[in-house]
Design a protein around this motif. Structure first.
Motif, PDB file in Angstrom:
ATOM      1  N   GLY A  46       0.812  -1.208   0.000  1.00 19.41           N
ATOM      2  CA  GLY A  46       0.000   0.000   0.000  1.00 19.41           C
ATOM      3  C   GLY A  46       0.843   1.254   0.000  1.00 19.41           C
ATOM      4  N   LYS A  47       1.894   1.253   0.802  1.00 19.85           N
ATOM      5  CA  LYS A  47       2.769   2.419   0.855  1.00 19.85           C
ATOM      6  C   LYS A  47       3.508   2.614  -0.462  1.00 19.85           C
ATOM      7  CE  LYS A  47       3.429   2.439   5.863  1.00 19.85           C
ATOM      8  NZ  LYS A  47       4.366   2.269   6.994  1.00 19.85           N
ATOM      9  N   LYS A  48       3.814   1.514  -1.134  1.00 22.53           N
ATOM     10  CA  LYS A  48       4.540   1.601  -2.398  1.00 22.53           C
ATOM     11  C   LYS A  48       3.677   2.173  -3.521  1.00 22.53           C
ATOM     12  CE  LYS A  48       7.500  -1.090  -5.536  1.00 22.53           C
ATOM     13  NZ  LYS A  48       8.642  -0.172  -5.400  1.00 22.53           N
ATOM     14  N   CYS A  49       2.363   1.916  -3.464  1.00 22.44           N
ATOM     15  CA  CYS A  49       1.495   2.391  -4.548  1.00 22.44           C
ATOM     16  C   CYS A  49       0.812   3.709  -4.208  1.00 22.44           C
ATOM     17  CB  CYS A  49       0.469   1.322  -4.933  1.00 22.44           C
ATOM     18  SG  CYS A  49      -0.870   1.059  -3.766  1.00 22.44           S
ATOM     19  N   CYS A  50       1.271   4.369  -3.148  1.00 23.66           N
ATOM     20  CA  CYS A  50       0.714   5.663  -2.759  1.00 23.66           C
ATOM     21  C   CYS A  50       1.826   6.685  -2.525  1.00 23.66           C
ATOM     22  CB  CYS A  50      -0.095   5.550  -1.468  1.00 23.66           C
ATOM     23  SG  CYS A  50      -1.693   4.754  -1.625  1.00 23.66           S
ATOM     24  N   GLY A  51       1.662   7.858  -3.100  1.00 25.01           N
ATOM     25  CA  GLY A  51       2.492   8.993  -2.746  1.00 25.01           C
ATOM     26  C   GLY A  51       1.710   9.875  -1.795  1.00 25.01           C
ATOM     27  N   PHE A  52       2.381  10.441  -0.796  1.00 26.99           N
ATOM     28  CA  PHE A  52       1.681  11.183   0.257  1.00 26.99           C
ATOM     29  C   PHE A  52       2.374  12.510   0.520  1.00 26.99           C
ATOM     30  CE2 PHE A  52       1.070  12.024   4.916  1.00 26.99           C
ATOM     31  CZ  PHE A  52      -0.294  12.280   4.879  1.00 26.99           C
ATOM     32  N   VAL A  53       1.584  13.584   0.542  1.00 26.88           N
ATOM     33  CA  VAL A  53       2.095  14.911   0.885  1.00 26.88           C
ATOM     34  C   VAL A  53       1.196  15.499   1.959  1.00 26.88           C
ATOM     35  CG1 VAL A  53       2.756  17.202   0.066  1.00 26.88           C
ATOM     36  CG2 VAL A  53       2.864  15.252  -1.492  1.00 26.88           C
ATOM     37  N   SER A  54       1.788  15.910   3.072  1.00 25.12           N
ATOM     38  CA  SER A  54       1.018  16.525   4.147  1.00 25.12           C
ATOM     39  C   SER A  54       1.247  18.027   4.169  1.00 25.12           C
ATOM     40  CB  SER A  54       1.409  15.921   5.502  1.00 25.12           C
ATOM     41  OG  SER A  54       2.748  16.274   5.824  1.00 25.12           O
ATOM     42  N   GLU A  55       0.437  18.716   4.956  1.00 26.15           N
ATOM     43  CA  GLU A  55       0.560  20.171   5.073  1.00 26.15           C
ATOM     44  C   GLU A  55       1.913  20.548   5.667  1.00 26.15           C
ATOM     45  OE1 GLU A  55      -1.824  23.957   7.113  1.00 26.15           O
ATOM     46  OE2 GLU A  55      -2.445  21.897   7.523  1.00 26.15           O
ATOM     47  N   ASN A  56       2.356  19.773   6.645  1.00 28.66           N
ATOM     48  CA  ASN A  56       3.643  20.008   7.289  1.00 28.66           C
ATOM     49  C   ASN A  56       4.659  19.015   6.746  1.00 28.66           C
ATOM     50  OD1 ASN A  56       2.639  22.071   9.112  1.00 28.66           O
ATOM     51  ND2 ASN A  56       1.585  20.398  10.166  1.00 28.66           N
ATOM     52  N   SER A  57       5.783  19.520   6.304  1.00 27.42           N
ATOM     53  CA  SER A  57       6.785  18.694   5.632  1.00 27.42           C
ATOM     54  C   SER A  57       7.275  17.540   6.498  1.00 27.42           C
ATOM     55  CB  SER A  57       7.981  19.566   5.231  1.00 27.42           C
ATOM     56  OG  SER A  57       9.031  18.770   4.744  1.00 27.42           O
ATOM     57  N   LEU A  58       7.353  16.350   5.887  1.00 29.49           N
ATOM     58  CA  LEU A  58       7.906  15.168   6.539  1.00 29.49           C
ATOM     59  C   LEU A  58       9.269  14.813   5.940  1.00 29.49           C
ATOM     60  CD1 LEU A  58       4.653  12.994   6.527  1.00 29.49           C
ATOM     61  CD2 LEU A  58       5.535  14.365   8.412  1.00 29.49           C
ATOM     62  N   LEU A  59       9.858  15.753   5.206  1.00 24.14           N
ATOM     63  CA  LEU A  59      11.100  15.477   4.490  1.00 24.14           C
ATOM     64  C   LEU A  59      12.309  15.476   5.419  1.00 24.14           C
ATOM     65  CD1 LEU A  59      10.580  17.733   1.332  1.00 24.14           C
ATOM     66  CD2 LEU A  59       9.937  15.334   1.659  1.00 24.14           C
ATOM     67  N   PRO A  60      13.328  14.674   5.084  1.00 23.16           N
ATOM     68  CA  PRO A  60      14.583  14.688   5.859  1.00 23.16           C
ATOM     69  C   PRO A  60      15.308  16.012   5.657  1.00 23.16           C
ATOM     70  CG  PRO A  60      14.812  13.311   3.906  1.00 23.16           C
ATOM     71  CD  PRO A  60      13.373  13.691   3.998  1.00 23.16           C
ATOM     72  N   LYS A  61      15.471  16.765   6.719  1.00 26.76           N
ATOM     73  CA  LYS A  61      15.916  18.152   6.599  1.00 26.76           C
ATOM     74  C   LYS A  61      17.366  18.309   6.172  1.00 26.76           C
ATOM     75  CE  LYS A  61      12.546  19.735  10.000  1.00 26.76           C
ATOM     76  NZ  LYS A  61      11.671  20.302   8.959  1.00 26.76           N
ATOM     77  N   ARG A  62      18.212  17.302   6.403  1.00 22.84           N
ATOM     78  CA  ARG A  62      19.634  17.452   6.106  1.00 22.84           C
ATOM     79  C   ARG A  62      20.014  16.983   4.699  1.00 22.84           C
ATOM     80  NH1 ARG A  62      22.558  18.996  10.413  1.00 22.84           N
ATOM     81  NH2 ARG A  62      21.608  18.816  12.475  1.00 22.84           N
ATOM     82  N   LYS A  63      19.058  16.465   3.972  1.00 22.24           N
ATOM     83  CA  LYS A  63      19.332  16.046   2.600  1.00 22.24           C
ATOM     84  C   LYS A  63      19.123  17.214   1.641  1.00 22.24           C
ATOM     85  CE  LYS A  63      18.375  11.093   2.758  1.00 22.24           C
ATOM     86  NZ  LYS A  63      17.619   9.972   2.140  1.00 22.24           N
ATOM     87  N   THR A  64      19.847  17.178   0.517  1.00 21.63           N
ATOM     88  CA  THR A  64      19.568  18.132  -0.542  1.00 21.63           C
ATOM     89  C   THR A  64      18.349  17.651  -1.320  1.00 21.63           C
ATOM     90  OG1 THR A  64      20.935  17.019  -2.204  1.00 21.63           O
ATOM     91  CG2 THR A  64      22.034  18.642  -0.765  1.00 21.63           C
ATOM     92  N   VAL A  65      17.780  18.537  -2.115  1.00 18.77           N
ATOM     93  CA  VAL A  65      16.623  18.164  -2.926  1.00 18.77           C
ATOM     94  C   VAL A  65      17.021  17.057  -3.903  1.00 18.77           C
ATOM     95  CG1 VAL A  65      14.920  18.980  -4.605  1.00 18.77           C
ATOM     96  CG2 VAL A  65      15.600  20.455  -2.698  1.00 18.77           C
ATOM     97  N   TYR A  66      18.219  17.156  -4.470  1.00 19.99           N
ATOM     98  CA  TYR A  66      18.687  16.118  -5.390  1.00 19.99           C
ATOM     99  C   TYR A  66      18.787  14.769  -4.679  1.00 19.99           C
ATOM    100  CZ  TYR A  66      21.697  13.327  -8.378  1.00 19.99           C
ATOM    101  OH  TYR A  66      22.205  12.295  -9.136  1.00 19.99           O
ATOM    102  N   GLU A  67      19.347  14.755  -3.476  1.00 23.54           N
ATOM    103  CA  GLU A  67      19.472  13.501  -2.718  1.00 23.54           C
ATOM    104  C   GLU A  67      18.103  12.936  -2.383  1.00 23.54           C
ATOM    105  OE1 GLU A  67      23.709  14.396  -0.407  1.00 23.54           O
ATOM    106  OE2 GLU A  67      21.796  15.033   0.483  1.00 23.54           O
ATOM    107  N   LEU A  68      17.179  13.810  -1.999  1.00 22.69           N
ATOM    108  CA  LEU A  68      15.820  13.374  -1.669  1.00 22.69           C
ATOM    109  C   LEU A  68      15.167  12.664  -2.845  1.00 22.69           C
ATOM    110  CD1 LEU A  68      13.091  13.513  -0.017  1.00 22.69           C
ATOM    111  CD2 LEU A  68      12.709  15.690  -1.207  1.00 22.69           C
ATOM    112  N   LEU A  69      15.196  13.296  -4.007  1.00 22.82           N
ATOM    113  CA  LEU A  69      14.506  12.746  -5.170  1.00 22.82           C
ATOM    114  C   LEU A  69      15.217  11.498  -5.700  1.00 22.82           C
ATOM    115  CD1 LEU A  69      13.542  16.049  -7.029  1.00 22.82           C
ATOM    116  CD2 LEU A  69      12.195  14.715  -5.399  1.00 22.82           C
TER     117      LEU A  69
END
Length: 258
Positions: free
Chosen positions: A83-106
């Motif tokens: 289920g997690k693999k077939c869903c992309g999720f975006v919340s109002e408050n960022s859940l992104l790893p703060k120390r990664k660059t955008v390139y590393e994240l993607l």
């Protein structure tokens, strides 16, 4: 495809259900889930991602968009992972790893969720969504240095980049300025032509511009399901905000009569 059947949620600290007997089906296109604060929208969206679980009922997902492929995400750990693999999720408050660059994240997102694709295919997806979300100028910047707008656009890109069948947007356009919103709406609409998009928003302009189908949730229960025309016909107005308030008022009257 997303199918929610008889979903109810009661937290251990409460005697009352926060969400009660909700039925919802989202297919290819954009389905909006709207309601006042505390109505239960985020509870439903988090349950789709297995971030919380139903007290009663079930949530089924399809990774192909075909109803024949639906599976219950809470049935076992394998289904939860699928289920997690077939869903992309975006919340109002960022859940992104703060120390990664955008390139590393993607790049990491692609390696994790699109490992079956070749390096060349992954690079094409990277270029595609960096361009669509206009992230070129921040690719080498760390997440914790980004503005709110760039952070949200990075979140949306990371949820879409591996092109999951289902995209869940929980107030995902919050924090974006009007120009950014007008640039991202067409991206979402284009994605929804071949995927299922379920989103929540308090901004009726976004609901009007994006949604094919609308569910209104109030006090944990669905009080309206249908397209915008059906909502306008029911409420006797062509103003979406007034129609929304009409449904909330009608629901409150009926609840008081019971």
């Amino acid at each position: 495809m997303i199918k929610i059947s008889g979903f109810s949620k009661k937290y251990s600290s409460s005697k009352e259900y926060s969400v009660k007997n909700v039925n919802l089906t989202a297919r290819h296109g954009v389905t909006a889930l709207i309601g006042p604060n505390g109505a239960g929208k985020s509870t439903l969206l988090k349950a789709i991602m297995s971030l919380t679980f139903p007290t009663e009922g079930k949530i089924q997902l399809s990774s192909s968009g075909d109803e024949k492929d639906l599976f219950d995400v809470s049935e076992n750990e394998a289904n939860e992972a699928a289920g997690k693999k077939c869903c992309g999720f975006v919340s109002e408050n960022s859940l992104l790893p703060k120390r990664k660059t955008v390139y590393e994240l993607l790049s990491d997102t692609l390696r994790l969720h699109a490992s079956e694709k070749s390096r060349e295919e992954q690079q094409k997806l990277l270029k595609k969504y960096v361009s669509l979300l206009e992230l070129d100028e921040v690719m080498d910047k760390k997440i914790n240095t980004l503005s709110r707008g760039f952070t949200q656009r990075s979140s949306i890109a990371s949820a879409m980049i591996y092109e999951p069948e289902n995209l869940i947007l929980d107030e995902a356009l919050s924090g974006l300025d009007p120009y950014q919103i007008t640039r991202i709406r067409p991206v979402i609409l284009e994605y929804a032509k071949k995927h299922t998009v379920l989103f929540s928003s308090h901004v009726m302009q976004n609901v009007s511009a994006l949604s094919d189908n609308i569910y209104i949730l109030n006090k944990g229960s669905i009080v309206f399901e249908g397209n915008q025309k059906a909502l306008f016909d029911l409420s006797g107005t062509k103003d979406l905000e007034e129609a929304f308030l009409f449904c909330l008022k009608e629901n409150s009257v009926k609840a008081g009569e019971v």
